[in-house]
Write an enzyme that holds these catalytic residues in place. Structure first.
Site, PDB file in Angstrom:
ATOM      1  N   ARG A 146     -15.489 -55.009  -7.836  1.00  0.00           N
ATOM      2  CA  ARG A 146     -15.849 -56.130  -8.716  1.00  0.00           C
ATOM      3  C   ARG A 146     -14.738 -56.570  -9.671  1.00  0.00           C
ATOM      4  O   ARG A 146     -14.963 -57.452 -10.486  1.00  0.00           O
ATOM      5  CB  ARG A 146     -17.167 -55.833  -9.434  1.00  0.00           C
ATOM      6  CG  ARG A 146     -18.362 -55.980  -8.465  1.00  0.00           C
ATOM      7  CD  ARG A 146     -19.701 -55.865  -9.120  1.00  0.00           C
ATOM      8  NE  ARG A 146     -19.992 -54.505  -9.484  1.00  0.00           N
ATOM      9  CZ  ARG A 146     -20.403 -53.571  -8.636  1.00  0.00           C
ATOM     10  NH1 ARG A 146     -20.604 -53.849  -7.366  1.00  0.00           N
ATOM     11  NH2 ARG A 146     -20.614 -52.348  -9.053  1.00  0.00           N
ATOM     12  N   THR A 190     -17.407 -49.028  -7.310  1.00  0.00           N
ATOM     13  CA  THR A 190     -17.290 -50.439  -6.945  1.00  0.00           C
ATOM     14  C   THR A 190     -17.098 -51.309  -8.186  1.00  0.00           C
ATOM     15  O   THR A 190     -16.744 -52.474  -8.085  1.00  0.00           O
ATOM     16  CB  THR A 190     -18.568 -50.913  -6.227  1.00  0.00           C
ATOM     17  OG1 THR A 190     -19.694 -50.646  -7.078  1.00  0.00           O
ATOM     18  CG2 THR A 190     -18.755 -50.203  -4.901  1.00  0.00           C
ATOM     19  N   GLU A 208     -27.820 -42.471  -4.797  1.00  0.00           N
ATOM     20  CA  GLU A 208     -28.426 -42.406  -3.463  1.00  0.00           C
ATOM     21  C   GLU A 208     -27.916 -41.185  -2.684  1.00  0.00           C
ATOM     22  O   GLU A 208     -28.388 -40.892  -1.589  1.00  0.00           O
ATOM     23  CB  GLU A 208     -28.139 -43.691  -2.680  1.00  0.00           C
ATOM     24  CG  GLU A 208     -29.153 -44.806  -2.951  1.00  0.00           C
ATOM     25  CD  GLU A 208     -29.163 -45.307  -4.385  1.00  0.00           C
ATOM     26  OE1 GLU A 208     -28.081 -45.561  -4.930  1.00  0.00           O
ATOM     27  OE2 GLU A 208     -30.250 -45.417  -4.966  1.00  0.00           O
ATOM     28  N   ASN A 284     -30.684 -45.520 -11.161  1.00  0.00           N
ATOM     29  CA  ASN A 284     -31.985 -45.005 -10.737  1.00  0.00           C
ATOM     30  C   ASN A 284     -31.951 -43.494 -10.536  1.00  0.00           C
ATOM     31  O   ASN A 284     -30.901 -42.878 -10.530  1.00  0.00           O
ATOM     32  CB  ASN A 284     -32.412 -45.692  -9.440  1.00  0.00           C
ATOM     33  CG  ASN A 284     -31.427 -45.433  -8.310  1.00  0.00           C
ATOM     34  OD1 ASN A 284     -30.358 -46.048  -8.285  1.00  0.00           O
ATOM     35  ND2 ASN A 284     -31.738 -44.516  -7.397  1.00  0.00           N
ATOM     36  N   ASP A 329     -35.888 -47.378  -7.117  1.00  0.00           N
ATOM     37  CA  ASP A 329     -34.470 -47.743  -7.094  1.00  0.00           C
ATOM     38  C   ASP A 329     -34.162 -48.816  -8.130  1.00  0.00           C
ATOM     39  O   ASP A 329     -33.306 -49.673  -7.926  1.00  0.00           O
ATOM     40  CB  ASP A 329     -34.030 -48.207  -5.680  1.00  0.00           C
ATOM     41  CG  ASP A 329     -32.515 -48.336  -5.567  1.00  0.00           C
ATOM     42  OD1 ASP A 329     -31.789 -47.688  -6.342  1.00  0.00           O
ATOM     43  OD2 ASP A 329     -32.053 -49.109  -4.704  1.00  0.00           O
ATOM     44  N   LYS A 356     -32.892 -54.902 -12.456  1.00  0.00           N
ATOM     45  CA  LYS A 356     -33.582 -54.968 -11.175  1.00  0.00           C
ATOM     46  C   LYS A 356     -35.102 -54.999 -11.322  1.00  0.00           C
ATOM     47  O   LYS A 356     -35.798 -55.589 -10.510  1.00  0.00           O
ATOM     48  CB  LYS A 356     -33.159 -53.777 -10.295  1.00  0.00           C
ATOM     49  CG  LYS A 356     -31.751 -53.928  -9.723  1.00  0.00           C
ATOM     50  CD  LYS A 356     -31.216 -52.630  -9.122  1.00  0.00           C
ATOM     51  CE  LYS A 356     -31.663 -52.392  -7.709  1.00  0.00           C
ATOM     52  NZ  LYS A 356     -31.007 -51.181  -7.118  1.00  0.00           N
ATOM     53  N   ASN A 419     -29.511 -58.227  -9.445  1.00  0.00           N
ATOM     54  CA  ASN A 419     -28.791 -56.979  -9.269  1.00  0.00           C
ATOM     55  C   ASN A 419     -27.494 -56.998 -10.084  1.00  0.00           C
ATOM     56  O   ASN A 419     -27.512 -57.181 -11.283  1.00  0.00           O
ATOM     57  CB  ASN A 419     -28.590 -56.764  -7.757  1.00  0.00           C
ATOM     58  CG  ASN A 419     -28.278 -55.342  -7.396  1.00  0.00           C
ATOM     59  OD1 ASN A 419     -27.443 -54.704  -8.026  1.00  0.00           O
ATOM     60  ND2 ASN A 419     -28.935 -54.830  -6.379  1.00  0.00           N
ATOM     61  N   CYS A 622     -29.496 -44.554   9.704  1.00  0.00           N
ATOM     62  CA  CYS A 622     -28.823 -45.803  10.107  1.00  0.00           C
ATOM     63  C   CYS A 622     -29.271 -47.020   9.294  1.00  0.00           C
ATOM     64  O   CYS A 622     -28.495 -47.954   9.089  1.00  0.00           O
ATOM     65  CB  CYS A 622     -29.100 -46.103  11.583  1.00  0.00           C
ATOM     66  SG  CYS A 622     -28.999 -44.661  12.666  1.00  0.00           S
ATOM     67  N   CYS A 625     -27.543 -49.047   6.221  1.00  0.00           N
ATOM     68  CA  CYS A 625     -26.461 -50.002   6.516  1.00  0.00           C
ATOM     69  C   CYS A 625     -26.894 -51.043   7.548  1.00  0.00           C
ATOM     70  O   CYS A 625     -26.668 -52.233   7.376  1.00  0.00           O
ATOM     71  CB  CYS A 625     -25.228 -49.274   7.048  1.00  0.00           C
ATOM     72  SG  CYS A 625     -24.346 -48.358   5.774  1.00  0.00           S
TER      73      CYS A 625
HETATM   74 CA    CA Z   1     -29.547 -47.442  -6.565  1.00  0.00          CA
END
Ligand code: CA
Length: 709
Positions: A146, A190, A208, A284, A329, A356, A419, A622, A625
């Site tokens: 960012r 990020t 997560e 979260n 979350d 959120k 978000n 899976c 993503c």
């Molecule tokens: Ca999260």
């Protein structure tokens, strides 16, 4: 060793840049570069600095409101492309540029940094931190970045592999390069660093992945750790790093530290010079269902909170928890901002956030007292409201799937009503501009989440799918740019985007709001009523926040575009920084037509039991993503269309041999058996066949040839 290698890389890139440069047409001041300091940030709106974008949210307040007026409602229709620069990555782009004295600094996916002449677009330098591709598996939501911070001649970038790097702003050469984590921990960064009082502030993502979140402050000159603040308590037997964690531990039960707890502060951080507080939003809980994380209730401090710390020491000052006993979350990490509002006839210095969980919060910046909390999107159902006296949400017991043991359709969905996308506040209109959406998700808990790799959510993908199949109609999913009045506590206007999503917002003293969209537009709206005044075809979606700046008396608007077309991984990305000014007539190269992907699955195989097992494995390993039901979220391939599903050998090459690990698709050999992999393939093939049949039936009904999505 690492910093030495990087130094060599940095020098190499300087040499490359110097070769073949023409005589400077640049208006960039020769020296010094990135001269950002506290005095300048405090005077960011004065005439001398009005044309700058000195920090992530423009100044300390992070209102993202440009005081420039040369581009306004009268002439915005003449806005044209002044210059653009292509990025060398097709992944998602979330960067806010920083513009200081005619130089534009911007990051791209994979944590790369570019410096451009802000007037001409000439590349001045670039820097690649050489993040290992395999690290992408520790990023929940793509290898995005960012942006940088600028301070005293340096720019700072935090990387996907959780390093923090200081670069010489003039050359791009690394000055220092440190890791913010213990070796091997599955964290990823990020977010953009912020600098306050000579300290670089940075958090990380990791909730997560069952990690414990913390905020760090490093000396901007040396990279030495000044202080660290942990969001949640660790094992009490080992003592507490901070006194308030002892109190926080009483809001947890059982052996809570074994899941890491979560709370990773991965985005919103501001410095309030009026109070000398660093104010940070926390993430979260880990895993998602509170009852699995720490059975028996409790608030689980300091998850999903706004927390104020002393900038000098990192000591706790106050907190406000938006979502006690968090299970959905609901990171509370969305951008924060300070502002001076007149509430009930009284001038208040406040902190505002649209996190959120769907409620818009206004707090007193000095004390943390809750002043108001209101649902800013329709449909919020995890809580019926917020009790202003106690500051606590009025919970809907049915939404607590973690406690009831039954699934629940909860709004907002786990991506949030809003978000990380930048929000802005115009002191002229008194409105906050929020890229918002209404959406919901069927949460079903499962204890079976001892994943040896990847995310540990304790959410049943299969349970979610079963819940969704029982619904009579799909839940509402709508995106819009929302103008919210934080004093009147209501919506002022919205620009509807249907199934699309708005990118980050910029407001200007020219009476405009700029924001990109997921469906390939960059739009200027009237700030007071939302009338659409101008738009530009960006050829790709935009998520990032725009900025505005001035060079040689001309006002520019810049935005980073890059987001594969919603739901279609196969669309071109066209990741770029795009820069506009009135009267410019630049054109992008024509968009390349791309063929629709073709569903070409092999014949079905495997028993119903095998496919059901495949669905469960797909859901755990899976889907985060590659998306639900084989549907891509846009950033990653939709496996139903992947040629890799055609044979056991080709699928195994990717999933077990890890032939695409440089892209982040690592080998899952540690987690999955041969039978698991073949079951996943059987499930995806089954989904592809179903999609192909549906497409053919629809085409037949419409009298057309079938085609892709
Ligand atoms: Ca999260």
């Amino acid at each position: 060793m690492r910093s030495r290698l990087l130094l060599v890389t940095g020098l190499a890139s300087i040499i490359l840049c110097a070769c073949g440069q023409k005589a400077a047409e640049s208006t960039v001041q020769a020296a010094p570069a990135a001269q950002v300091d506290a005095a300048r940030l405090l005077a960011a709106s004065d005439a001398a600095n009005a044309g700058q974008w000195l920090s992530h949210g423009r100044d300390y307040s992070e209102q993202r409101h440009s005081p420039l007026t040369k581009v306004n409602a009268e002439n915005v229709s003449q806005l044209g492309l002044a210059w653009f620069a292509d990025f060398d990555t097709r992944r998602g782009q979330e960067s806010t540029p920083i513009v200081v004295d005619g130089v534009l600094y911007v990051t791209t996916a994979w944590s790369k940094v570019f410096a451009f002449d802000a007037k001409t677009g000439k590349e001045l330098w670039k820097y690649d931190p050489k993040v290992p591709g395999e690290w992408a598996v520790y990023a929940c939501c793509d290898v995005v970045n960012r942006g940088v911070a600028a301070w005293n001649g340096k720019v700072y970038v935090a990387t996907i592999d959780a390093r923090l790097i200081a670069l010489d702003a003039k050359t791009g050469a690394p000055v220092w390069d440190i890791s913010t984590i213990e070796p091997g921990q599955p964290y990823a960064i990020t977010g953009a660093p912020r600098v306050a009082k000579g300290k670089v502030l940075i958090g990380q993502g990791g909730s997560e992945f069952s990690q414990r979140g913390y905020l760090s402050a490093y000396d901007a000159e040396t990279g030495k750790l000044s202080w660290r603040w942990y969001v949640v308590p660790g094992d009490p037997a080992k003592g507490f790093e901070q006194p308030e964690l002892e109190t926080a531990a009483k809001t947890w039960n059982g052996e809570f530290w074994k899941t890491g707890g979560g709370g990773a502060p991965w985005d919103g951080i501001i410095y309030d010079p009026a109070t000398e507080h660093v104010i940070v939003g926390t993430g979260n809980g880990a895993p998602w269902p509170a009852e699995i994380r720490s059975p028996g209730g409790g608030d689980h401090l300091f998850l999903s909170s706004i927390v104020a710390l002393d900038v000098n020491t990192g000591k706790y000052v106050w907190h406000y928890q938006t979502t006690p006993n968090e299970s959905w979350d609901y990171d509370n990490t969305s951008p924060l901002m300070t502002a001076d509002l007149t509430i009930g006839g009284e001038k208040r210095h406040v902190v505002m956030q649209a996190p959120k969980n769907g409620f818009f919060y206004v707090l007193d910046a000095k004390s943390g007292q809750l002043l108001s909390a209101d649902a800013y999107v329709p449909g919020v159902n995890w809580a019926k409201g917020v009790d202003i006296k106690t500051g606590r949400p009025i919970l809907n017991p049915e939404a607590n799937y973690s406690k009831t043991g039954k699934g629940a359709l909860v709004s907002p969905f786990f991506g949030g009503a809003h978000n990380w996308q930048p929000i802005s506040f115009s002191p002229a209109t008194g409105l906050v501009y929020i890229p918002a959406n209404q959406s919901s998700y069927a949460f079903v808990a499962t204890k079976e989440d001892d994943n040896p790799m990847g995310q540990k959510l304790s959410i049943s993908f299969k349970g979610n799918q079963e819940y969704m199949r029982k619904l009579k109609a799909p839940p509402v999913s709508e995106g819009f740019l929302l103008a919210w009045d934080p004093v009147q506590r209501k919506e002022a206007w919205r620009a509807p985007l249907g199934n699309g999503r708005s990118g980050g917002a910029l407001s200007t003293a020219g009476g405009l709001v700029f924001a990109g969209t997921s469906d390939n537009s960059f739009v200027a709206y009237r700030a007071d009523n939302g009338t659409k005044l101008w738009s530009f075809d960006t050829q790709t979606g935009t998520m990032a926040g725009p900025v505005s700046y001035e060079v040689d008396g001309e006002q520019y608007v810049a935005v980073v575009a890059g987001f594969r077309q919603t739901g279609n991984y196969y669309a071109p990305n066209y990741s770029r920084v795009l820069v506009f000014k009135p009267g410019a007539t630049g054109k992008l190269p024509d968009a390349v037509p791309f063929p629709d992907p073709v569903l070409n699955p092999p014949a079905a195989f495997g028993t119903a039991e095998v496919r059901a097992h495949g669905e469960e494995v797909y859901g755990r390993f899976c889907s985060t993503c590659h998306g639900s039901d084989g549907l891509s979220r846009g950033m990653f391939p939709d496996l139903r269309y992947s040629p890799a599903i055609n044979t056991d050998a080709s699928f195994r090459q990717v999933v077990i041999d890890g032939v695409r690990s440089q892209n982040g698709m690592v080998s899952f050999a540690k987690a999955l058996s041969s039978d698991d992999v073949e079951a996943v393939r059987a499930y995806v093939v089954d989904r592809a066949i179903a999609a192909k049949s549906a497409s053919e039936a629809a085409a037949k009904a419409a009298g057309q040839q079938p085609h892709g999505p």
